[in-house]
Scaffold this active site. Sequence first.
Site, PDB file in Angstrom:
ATOM      1  N   GLY A  16     -18.170  22.293  41.565  1.00  0.00           N
ATOM      2  CA  GLY A  16     -17.466  23.359  41.176  1.00  0.00           C
ATOM      3  C   GLY A  16     -17.705  24.609  41.538  1.00  0.00           C
ATOM      4  N   GLY A  19     -16.491  32.818  40.009  1.00  0.00           N
ATOM      5  CA  GLY A  19     -16.759  33.889  40.640  1.00  0.00           C
ATOM      6  C   GLY A  19     -17.937  34.459  40.766  1.00  0.00           C
ATOM      7  N   GLY A  21     -20.901  32.063  41.011  1.00  0.00           N
ATOM      8  CA  GLY A  21     -21.588  31.050  42.123  1.00  0.00           C
ATOM      9  C   GLY A  21     -20.905  29.732  42.244  1.00  0.00           C
ATOM     10  CB  VAL A  23     -22.104  24.048  39.867  1.00  0.00           C
ATOM     11  CG1 VAL A  23     -23.019  22.926  39.092  1.00  0.00           C
ATOM     12  CG2 VAL A  23     -22.180  25.217  39.005  1.00  0.00           C
ATOM     13  CG  ASP A 122     -16.448  32.130  30.218  1.00  0.00           C
ATOM     14  OD1 ASP A 122     -15.115  32.262  29.729  1.00  0.00           O
ATOM     15  OD2 ASP A 122     -16.563  31.873  31.286  1.00  0.00           O
TER      16      ASP A 122
END
Length: 276
Positions: A16, A19, A21, A23, A122
């Site tokens: 995935g 904004g 980076g 993974v 978040d």
Amino acid sequence: MTPSFIGPYRVVRPLGEGGQGVVYLATAPDGRPVAVKTLREGFAGDDRFAKEIAAARRVEPFCIAQVLDASLSGRPYIVTEYVEGPSLQEAGRHLGADLQRLAISTATALAAIHRAGVVHRDFKPANVLLGRDGPRVIDFGIARATGSALTVTSSIVGTPSYMAPEQVAGAEVGPAADVFAWAGVMVFAATGTPPFGRGSLPEVIRRVQYGEPLLDQVPDALRPIVAGCLDKDPARRPTMQDVLFQLIGAQPPARGAPAGRRRRPALLAGAAALAV
């Protein structure tokens, strides 16, 4: 283009991106699967990555994807354990005992995160991975130590559907913002819809600040707990530890908090047994 290696880790495939980076699923030199997060070029000098690593390492490993390795030189990356399973965003609605288990597990994780002096900032369905041995909280990319300075220009980060009113407004953000986000995530888990509905960014932000959450489909036992956590005033929200006590049917210890903060919503009957 997907790299073949990141440091000593052989890349298998992307998992995935956001904004900040990308993974990747990768294989460690010893053969075990790991998740490797790299920063985009524009973020290479951003100290948020170092803060993410430091924040994650302070938290007890049982509730998050544990940090295994990190590098801040060249193109920075962080390596965590690979949690096999979908995110809550992908899994969607939970019912009955599954919802109770999810509520208790995620409340426990956030209570541990706060105990380590960290505010996630978040917490959302996409950042809860449903592993075989229970949920794991991920992505500390915008985490911040409790008590750190926060300015209006730097504070509007997160996912608006699950952000607290003070976070949307660019005010100081503390653990109470994670409590608000946890409640929003539980609404999504119970109903399949964010707590303030869907729509354009300005519409969602306006509802977060001034509207009432959509709680009609939240189970009766969970609804008052969630409602208390979604109070617009952060000072009136319970702490995450208090939420956990409420979920398992225990009485939180008195700490001399204001009367509004000590309200006792209905408890989840039988939830204590499910936490074992």
